[in-house]
Design a protein around this motif. Structure first.
Motif, PDB file in Angstrom:
ATOM      1  N   GLU A 452      74.026   5.854 -47.814  1.00 18.29           N
ATOM      2  CA  GLU A 452      73.165   6.573 -46.690  1.00 18.29           C
ATOM      3  C   GLU A 452      72.420   7.191 -47.353  1.00 18.29           C
ATOM      4  O   GLU A 452      72.229   7.516 -48.674  1.00 18.29           O
ATOM      5  N   LEU A 453      71.467   7.239 -46.764  1.00 20.06           N
ATOM      6  CA  LEU A 453      69.895   7.869 -47.309  1.00 20.06           C
ATOM      7  C   LEU A 453      69.241   9.758 -46.107  1.00 20.06           C
ATOM      8  O   LEU A 453      69.846   9.342 -44.889  1.00 20.06           O
ATOM      9  N   VAL A 454      69.447  10.426 -46.418  1.00 24.77           N
ATOM     10  CA  VAL A 454      69.091  11.895 -46.320  1.00 24.77           C
ATOM     11  C   VAL A 454      67.900  12.233 -46.636  1.00 24.77           C
ATOM     12  O   VAL A 454      68.255  12.576 -47.629  1.00 24.77           O
ATOM     13  N   ARG A 455      67.100  12.704 -45.595  1.00 24.73           N
ATOM     14  CA  ARG A 455      66.074  13.439 -45.680  1.00 24.73           C
ATOM     15  C   ARG A 455      65.891  14.135 -44.824  1.00 24.73           C
ATOM     16  O   ARG A 455      66.710  14.890 -44.375  1.00 24.73           O
ATOM     17  N   ASN A 456      64.506  15.246 -45.421  1.00 19.92           N
ATOM     18  CA  ASN A 456      64.646  15.959 -44.717  1.00 19.92           C
ATOM     19  C   ASN A 456      64.553  16.508 -43.519  1.00 19.92           C
ATOM     20  O   ASN A 456      63.316  15.317 -42.999  1.00 19.92           O
ATOM     21  N   SER A 457      64.595  16.798 -42.780  1.00 19.66           N
ATOM     22  CA  SER A 457      64.533  16.981 -41.028  1.00 19.66           C
ATOM     23  C   SER A 457      64.808  17.978 -40.515  1.00 19.66           C
ATOM     24  O   SER A 457      64.960  19.116 -40.709  1.00 19.66           O
ATOM     25  N   ASP A 458      62.964  18.945 -40.065  1.00 22.71           N
ATOM     26  CA  ASP A 458      62.496  19.828 -39.189  1.00 22.71           C
ATOM     27  C   ASP A 458      63.543  21.444 -40.576  1.00 22.71           C
ATOM     28  O   ASP A 458      64.224  22.176 -40.417  1.00 22.71           O
ATOM     29  N   GLY A 459      63.375  21.789 -41.828  1.00 21.35           N
ATOM     30  CA  GLY A 459      63.268  21.688 -42.891  1.00 21.35           C
ATOM     31  C   GLY A 459      65.421  22.084 -43.025  1.00 21.35           C
ATOM     32  O   GLY A 459      65.607  22.812 -43.980  1.00 21.35           O
ATOM     33  N   HIS A 460      66.207  21.052 -42.624  1.00 24.00           N
ATOM     34  CA  HIS A 460      67.820  21.191 -42.865  1.00 24.00           C
ATOM     35  C   HIS A 460      68.133  19.535 -43.237  1.00 24.00           C
ATOM     36  O   HIS A 460      66.633  18.498 -43.187  1.00 24.00           O
ATOM     37  N   TYR A 461      68.930  18.962 -44.733  1.00 23.91           N
ATOM     38  CA  TYR A 461      69.420  18.359 -44.618  1.00 23.91           C
ATOM     39  C   TYR A 461      70.878  17.789 -44.473  1.00 23.91           C
ATOM     40  O   TYR A 461      71.728  18.445 -44.532  1.00 23.91           O
ATOM     41  N   MET A 462      70.886  17.038 -42.621  1.00 18.46           N
ATOM     42  CA  MET A 462      71.620  17.276 -42.463  1.00 18.46           C
ATOM     43  C   MET A 462      73.003  15.967 -42.663  1.00 18.46           C
ATOM     44  O   MET A 462      72.585  14.182 -43.027  1.00 18.46           O
ATOM     45  N   ILE A 463      73.805  16.700 -43.295  1.00 16.89           N
ATOM     46  CA  ILE A 463      74.905  15.870 -43.998  1.00 16.89           C
ATOM     47  C   ILE A 463      76.425  15.405 -43.090  1.00 16.89           C
ATOM     48  O   ILE A 463      76.991  16.501 -43.147  1.00 16.89           O
ATOM     49  N   GLY A 464      76.356  14.352 -42.863  1.00 14.09           N
ATOM     50  CA  GLY A 464      77.080  13.707 -42.142  1.00 14.09           C
ATOM     51  C   GLY A 464      77.962  12.930 -42.648  1.00 14.09           C
ATOM     52  O   GLY A 464      77.960  12.336 -43.302  1.00 14.09           O
ATOM     53  N   LEU A 465      79.579  13.185 -42.118  1.00 12.11           N
ATOM     54  CA  LEU A 465      80.487  12.024 -42.375  1.00 12.11           C
ATOM     55  C   LEU A 465      81.223  12.395 -42.402  1.00 12.11           C
ATOM     56  O   LEU A 465      81.524  12.956 -41.036  1.00 12.11           O
ATOM     57  N   ASP A 466      81.957  10.458 -42.019  1.00 14.76           N
ATOM     58  CA  ASP A 466      83.631  10.279 -41.193  1.00 14.76           C
ATOM     59  C   ASP A 466      84.479  11.288 -41.806  1.00 14.76           C
ATOM     60  O   ASP A 466      84.513  11.748 -42.894  1.00 14.76           O
ATOM     61  N   ARG A 467      85.555  11.325 -40.900  1.00 12.59           N
ATOM     62  CA  ARG A 467      86.756  11.509 -41.476  1.00 12.59           C
ATOM     63  C   ARG A 467      87.588  11.813 -42.298  1.00 12.59           C
ATOM     64  O   ARG A 467      87.451  10.295 -42.764  1.00 12.59           O
ATOM     65  N   GLU A 468      88.043  12.547 -43.200  1.00 14.73           N
ATOM     66  CA  GLU A 468      88.554  12.978 -44.545  1.00 14.73           C
ATOM     67  C   GLU A 468      87.882  11.797 -45.110  1.00 14.73           C
ATOM     68  O   GLU A 468      88.096  10.281 -46.217  1.00 14.73           O
ATOM     69  N   SER A 469      86.690  11.790 -45.462  1.00 17.66           N
ATOM     70  CA  SER A 469      85.564  10.617 -46.444  1.00 17.66           C
ATOM     71  C   SER A 469      85.135  11.675 -47.028  1.00 17.66           C
ATOM     72  O   SER A 469      84.583  13.129 -47.215  1.00 17.66           O
ATOM     73  N   ALA A 470      84.522  10.974 -48.544  1.00 13.49           N
ATOM     74  CA  ALA A 470      83.348  12.008 -49.141  1.00 13.49           C
ATOM     75  C   ALA A 470      82.529  11.288 -49.895  1.00 13.49           C
ATOM     76  O   ALA A 470      82.382  10.206 -49.841  1.00 13.49           O
ATOM     77  N   GLU A 471      81.004  11.469 -50.305  1.00 13.03           N
ATOM     78  CA  GLU A 471      80.552  10.658 -50.368  1.00 13.03           C
ATOM     79  C   GLU A 471      79.517  11.707 -52.025  1.00 13.03           C
ATOM     80  O   GLU A 471      79.474  12.981 -51.708  1.00 13.03           O
ATOM     81  N   ILE A 472      79.069  11.112 -52.794  1.00 13.03           N
ATOM     82  CA  ILE A 472      78.600  11.789 -54.005  1.00 13.03           C
ATOM     83  C   ILE A 472      77.026  10.825 -53.691  1.00 13.03           C
ATOM     84  O   ILE A 472      76.217   9.912 -54.182  1.00 13.03           O
ATOM     85  N   TYR A 473      76.407  12.025 -53.557  1.00 14.37           N
ATOM     86  CA  TYR A 473      74.525  11.626 -53.419  1.00 14.37           C
ATOM     87  C   TYR A 473      73.837  11.868 -54.893  1.00 14.37           C
ATOM     88  O   TYR A 473      73.862  13.342 -55.365  1.00 14.37           O
ATOM     89  N   THR A 474      72.388  11.353 -55.252  1.00 13.11           N
ATOM     90  CA  THR A 474      71.737  11.314 -55.733  1.00 13.11           C
ATOM     91  C   THR A 474      70.595  12.075 -54.939  1.00 13.11           C
ATOM     92  O   THR A 474      70.742  12.114 -54.302  1.00 13.11           O
ATOM     93  N   VAL A 475      70.122  13.183 -56.321  1.00 10.88           N
ATOM     94  CA  VAL A 475      68.276  13.879 -55.679  1.00 10.88           C
ATOM     95  C   VAL A 475      67.949  13.655 -55.783  1.00 10.88           C
ATOM     96  O   VAL A 475      66.937  13.306 -57.211  1.00 10.88           O
ATOM     97  N   LYS A 476      66.472  12.439 -55.333  1.00 11.85           N
ATOM     98  CA  LYS A 476      65.475  12.270 -56.006  1.00 11.85           C
ATOM     99  C   LYS A 476      63.223  12.842 -54.979  1.00 11.85           C
ATOM    100  O   LYS A 476      63.751  13.139 -53.997  1.00 11.85           O
ATOM    101  N   GLU A 477      63.387  12.662 -55.317  1.00 13.61           N
ATOM    102  CA  GLU A 477      61.837  12.894 -54.588  1.00 13.61           C
ATOM    103  C   GLU A 477      61.825  11.564 -53.853  1.00 13.61           C
ATOM    104  O   GLU A 477      62.311  10.519 -53.506  1.00 13.61           O
TER     105      GLU A 477
END
Length: 512
Positions: A452-477
């Protein structure tokens, strides 16, 4: 042909360049907060030597079941492969009849014959060290077994406190001098007893080269004893680790034992909240953030607290989930994701990696099963790999950026590294809008458990997850490259090029 080879190389170079990551500098110094501990009840883990199976009865939950040092040696690679860097073992000393758990000491200087020999224990320590794993041994200095020989020796009458129950658990004098569960309570104020216990504890370090003690029933022993104990153990091994069991729900009470020099404590207040939050869905994670705030206020170094989901004294986390009619692996994975990515030293009780069930003692001490499903084992292994390679997960600051009904976003920062942990503790898909100001502009969040890849969208980072799940994101330019898309194109492009190459080869052979 050169043109064909060029076509092949371009996409692969583009694809591989994306994954070239800068080599992380080694951590400035080794710290115990970098460890991940696997807790073993020796008798219930693995029977590696049947020759020491005296009076073994696996049908009796209060009898010996055959686990031993050889069994642990045989499974060291299994433990290491899950990413564990240290083992905590229940007491190894000689116990009286039915003392399979190790807490009814009969002889402080001998190993329990059901577990093996002193030489085999030394071999266990040596083999663990070869694998860069440490050994922590449970140590009991508060009491002896029910039938200890000292009880019959007249010159040792004052080696024990008078036989009295603890009637008021808020009375510290009763807590320290009373006989818990009727076990003879040692009198550490007696200079002979104190000297004996200190010498014994130092002897085991010198004799076996162990790396730490888990100190049993700390609150039942006077603080001045622990102060001297801590000082004496460090004279034998400067980096020797002491983690104490102060079973109390008030972090201020537990933290009060810091003054003794004990390095760390198992975090019972956090355990209570982990069980409440993750054993059932739709529970808010905000209370976990409150526990961390308390730990920061009360502890000199809250990063070395031992975090746990279950142990040999409480019902297993799996049972807590079953009681609430939940699927234990899903609940466990969420709790483990939180434990492995937030401050503290994760302590995993043997069997948790297979969702072993168990109620109150002794049901929570069932025999280990090495033929169970690997779903959680693989998950733990991945979490351990991330924890090892991302210093922010062990040393970083922690801030909860978002929490809404069980969907939480946590930020951890250490030096130049930022990591985002997302946990959806609900039964539905969730999207968390994180304002750009909380992270920064022109960044991308890339999932380490998925693509999964999340980018800035209209001033927000929209982080979405399926039910009962977790994700660990690295943050880069923001690189502007969509790796999954590029990867798919590489496969398509590569297949096409391979087809062309094969056609050219066939034509050449035909012409020849």
């Amino acid at each position: 042909m050169k043109r064909v080879m060029g076509l092949i190389l371009v996409p692969f170079l583009l694809f591989s360049a994306w994954f070239v990551q800068p080599v992380k500098a080694e951590k400035e110094e080794h710290a115990w907060q970098d460890e991940i501990i696997y807790f073993i009840m020796i008798d219930r883990f693995n029977n590696g030597d049947t020759s020491n199976d005296y009076d073994v009865d696996r049908d009796d939950p209060k009898a010996y079941h055959g686990g031993d040092f050889r069994g642990i040696i045989d499974k060291l690679d299994y433990i290491k492969d899950m990413g564990f860097t240290a083992l905590w073992l229940t007491p190894i000393v000689q116990n009286e009849e039915k003392g399979y758990h190790g807490y009814w000491t009969e002889d402080f200087y001998n190993v329990e014959e059901h577990f093996g020999t002193l030489e085999e224990f030394k071999e266990l320590v040596e083999e663990a060290h070869k694998r860069d794993m440490k050994i922590i041994v449970d140590l009991v200095v508060n009491h002896t077994g029910y039938q200890h020989a000292w009880l019959e020796e007249k010159d040792k009458e004052d080696w024990f406190h008078p036989n009295k129950d603890i009637r008021d658990w808020n009375d510290q004098e009763q807590v320290e001098n009373g006989w818990i569960f009727g076990l003879p309570d040692l009198n550490q104020e007696n200079p002979e007893v104190r000297s004996y216990l200190l010498d014994m504890a130092k002897w085991w370090i010198e004799e076996t080269n162990i790396d730490g003690y888990r100190l049993d029933t700390v609150k039942h022993v006077p603080k001045d004893f622990w102060t001297e104990f801590s000082q004496e153990m460090k004279t034998v091994k400067e980096d020797f680790f002491l983690i104490g069991e102060v079973w109390n729900d008030d972090p201020r009470y537990v933290a009060g034992y810091q003054e003794t020099g004990i390095d760390s404590f198992v975090d019972f207040p956090l355990y209570n909240e982990l069980t409440r939050v993750f054993s059932a869905p739709n529970q808010s994670l905000s209370r976990l953030d409150t526990v961390w705030a308390h730990n920061q206020n009360f502890y000199d170094n809250p990063y070395v607290l031992g975090t746990f989901l279950d142990n040999h004294d409480v019902e297993r986390f799996t049972r807590a989930a079953i009681k609430k009619k939940q699927y234990p692996p899903a609940r466990l994975k969420l709790a483990l994701a939180y434990m492995y990515t937030t401050p503290g030293i994760p302590i995993i009780y043997y069997g948790t990696e297979i969702a072993l069930d168990g109620g109150a003692d002794p049901d929570n001490r069932r025999d280990m099963n090495f033929r169970a499903d690997k779903e959680i084992i693989d998950y733990i292994s991945k979490l351990a790999e991330l924890r090892k390679n991302m210093p922010s997960l062990t040393h970083g600051t922690i801030e909860m950026l978002y929490e809404e009904g069980g969907m939480a976003i946590i930020k951890r920062e250490y030096e130049e590294e930022t990591t985002i942990i997302a946990i959806n503790n609900t039964t539905g898909t969730q999207v968390a809008p994180i304002e750009m100001e909380l992270l920064g502009d022109d960044l991308e969040l890339r999932g380490t458990l998925s693509d999964e890849l999340v980018r800035n969208s209209d001033g927000h980072y929209m982080i979405g997850l399926d039910r009962e799940s977790a994700e660990i994101y690295t943050v880069k330019e923001d690189s502007g490259i969509n790796v999954p898309f590029v990867g798919a194109m590489v496969l398509i492009y590569g297949g096409f090029v391979a087809f062309i190459v094969a056609a050219v080869v066939r034509r050449k052979k035909h012409n020849d």
